[in-house]
Design a protein around this motif. Structure first.
Motif, PDB file in Angstrom:
ATOM      1  N   ALA A 183       0.829  -1.211   0.000  1.00 49.93           N
ATOM      2  CA  ALA A 183       0.000   0.000   0.000  1.00 49.93           C
ATOM      3  C   ALA A 183       0.861   1.259   0.000  1.00 49.93           C
ATOM      4  N   VAL A 184       1.890   1.285   0.810  1.00 49.02           N
ATOM      5  CA  VAL A 184       2.783   2.455   0.856  1.00 49.02           C
ATOM      6  C   VAL A 184       3.514   2.600  -0.477  1.00 49.02           C
ATOM      7  N   GLY A 185       4.001   1.509  -1.014  1.00 51.07           N
ATOM      8  CA  GLY A 185       4.694   1.556  -2.308  1.00 51.07           C
ATOM      9  C   GLY A 185       3.796   2.078  -3.423  1.00 51.07           C
ATOM     10  N   LEU A 186       2.559   1.584  -3.451  1.00 50.05           N
ATOM     11  CA  LEU A 186       1.618   2.036  -4.478  1.00 50.05           C
ATOM     12  C   LEU A 186       1.251   3.509  -4.306  1.00 50.05           C
ATOM     13  N   SER A 187       1.232   3.976  -3.074  1.00 51.96           N
ATOM     14  CA  SER A 187       0.771   5.344  -2.818  1.00 51.96           C
ATOM     15  C   SER A 187       1.870   6.397  -2.993  1.00 51.96           C
ATOM     16  N   ILE A 190      -9.777  -9.779  -1.580  1.00 52.39           N
ATOM     17  CA  ILE A 190      -9.607  -8.528  -2.319  1.00 52.39           C
ATOM     18  C   ILE A 190     -10.269  -7.315  -1.662  1.00 52.39           C
ATOM     19  N   ILE A 191     -11.438  -7.446  -1.101  1.00 53.64           N
ATOM     20  CA  ILE A 191     -12.141  -6.279  -0.543  1.00 53.64           C
ATOM     21  C   ILE A 191     -11.362  -5.654   0.624  1.00 53.64           C
ATOM     22  N   PRO A 192     -10.934  -6.417   1.617  1.00 55.64           N
ATOM     23  CA  PRO A 192     -10.123  -5.793   2.676  1.00 55.64           C
ATOM     24  C   PRO A 192      -8.789  -5.239   2.143  1.00 55.64           C
ATOM     25  N   ALA A 193      -8.201  -5.925   1.176  1.00 54.50           N
ATOM     26  CA  ALA A 193      -6.914  -5.481   0.635  1.00 54.50           C
ATOM     27  C   ALA A 193      -7.032  -4.129  -0.071  1.00 54.50           C
ATOM     28  N   VAL A 194      -8.022  -3.982  -0.961  1.00 52.88           N
ATOM     29  CA  VAL A 194      -8.149  -2.717  -1.695  1.00 52.88           C
ATOM     30  C   VAL A 194      -8.642  -1.596  -0.778  1.00 52.88           C
ATOM     31  N   SER A 195      -9.435  -1.940   0.223  1.00 52.22           N
ATOM     32  CA  SER A 195      -9.864  -0.929   1.195  1.00 52.22           C
ATOM     33  C   SER A 195      -8.666  -0.389   1.962  1.00 52.22           C
ATOM     34  N   PHE A 196      -7.795  -1.278   2.381  1.00 45.06           N
ATOM     35  CA  PHE A 196      -6.592  -0.882   3.123  1.00 45.06           C
ATOM     36  C   PHE A 196      -5.685  -0.019   2.249  1.00 45.06           C
ATOM     37  N   ILE A 197      -5.486  -0.430   0.997  1.00 49.59           N
ATOM     38  CA  ILE A 197      -4.656   0.347   0.063  1.00 49.59           C
ATOM     39  C   ILE A 197      -5.259   1.741  -0.137  1.00 49.59           C
ATOM     40  N   GLY A 198      -6.562   1.818  -0.303  1.00 48.80           N
ATOM     41  CA  GLY A 198      -7.237   3.100  -0.491  1.00 48.80           C
ATOM     42  C   GLY A 198      -7.086   4.017   0.714  1.00 48.80           C
ATOM     43  N   ILE A 199      -7.223   3.470   1.912  1.00 50.57           N
ATOM     44  CA  ILE A 199      -7.115   4.280   3.138  1.00 50.57           C
ATOM     45  C   ILE A 199      -5.686   4.782   3.332  1.00 50.57           C
ATOM     46  N   VAL A 200      -4.698   3.913   3.128  1.00 51.50           N
ATOM     47  CA  VAL A 200      -3.295   4.329   3.259  1.00 51.50           C
ATOM     48  C   VAL A 200      -2.991   5.448   2.264  1.00 51.50           C
ATOM     49  N   THR A 201      -3.449   5.300   1.028  1.00 47.53           N
ATOM     50  CA  THR A 201      -3.219   6.322   0.009  1.00 47.53           C
ATOM     51  C   THR A 201      -3.925   7.623   0.368  1.00 47.53           C
TER      52      THR A 201
END
Length: 191
Positions: free
Chosen positions: A10-14, A136-147
């Protein structure tokens, strides 16, 4: 996939969204919470949505997506970067930024283009998530929140420096966006 691994992803993507958020903060004369939240929501939603789309598309489109994603990011970031450089080099009289100028800076069109450009790589991550059978749902939610959080912080950081060094900061922001686009392109072309 454990929480630490997901956090690192998540940090890397953001990071691209974080860098662009700094550039957005540079261009805002006065920062309001709603401005930072707007930037954070655009980047968070797209950064969370792209892996979901990639996951849904699955393995059959992996080669087609990775064949041109870097070109899309390069062109979009290059166009926005050149626009910022042009605006930085134009001589403008000193004045307070009107509220409609701030809304232009954060308008739907500009923010959507930037959000797509910074989240293209997340599409490929979604395809990888399909391989790994990630929930996938918890994963993309977490990525979205971190970003979202990192983008809001980026806007604040950019605004602190931008009010003091606006034209130089906008010039630097434009150059950074172009370099980010070139970096994405070179990483994909050179492997």
């Amino acid at each position: 996939m454990n929480l630490l691994e997901l956090f690192i992803i998540a940090v890397g993507l953001s990071m691209d969204a974080f860098a662009v958020s700094i550039c957005k903060g540079l261009s805002l004369q006065k920062l309001y919470f709603k401005n930072a939240l707007t930037v954070g929501l655009y980047f968070g939603i797209f950064q969370g949505g792209m892996p979901l789309i990639g996951y849904i598309l699955g393995v059959q489109f992996q080669d087609k997506i990775t064949a041109f994603d870097h070109w899309i990011a390069f062109v979009l970031l290059g166009i926005i970067g050149l626009k910022m450089i042009k605006e930085a080099l134009e001589k403008e009289p000193e004045h307070e930024i009107a509220s409609d100028e701030v809304s232009d800076e954060l308008c739907f069109k500009n923010m959507t283009i930037l959000a797509i450009a910074t989240s293209i790589d997340a599409l490929a991550v979604g395809v990888t998530f399909a391989f790994l059978n990630v929930d996938i749902i918890p994963a993309v939610s977490f990525i979205g929140i971190v970003t979202l959080v990192l983008s809001m912080v980026g806007v604040k950081i950019g605004n602190i420096f931008g009010t003091k060094y606006k034209s130089k900061a906008e010039l630097a922001g434009g150059i950074i966006l172009i370099l980010m686009g070139a970096k994405i392109l070179l990483e994909h072309l050179l492997g």
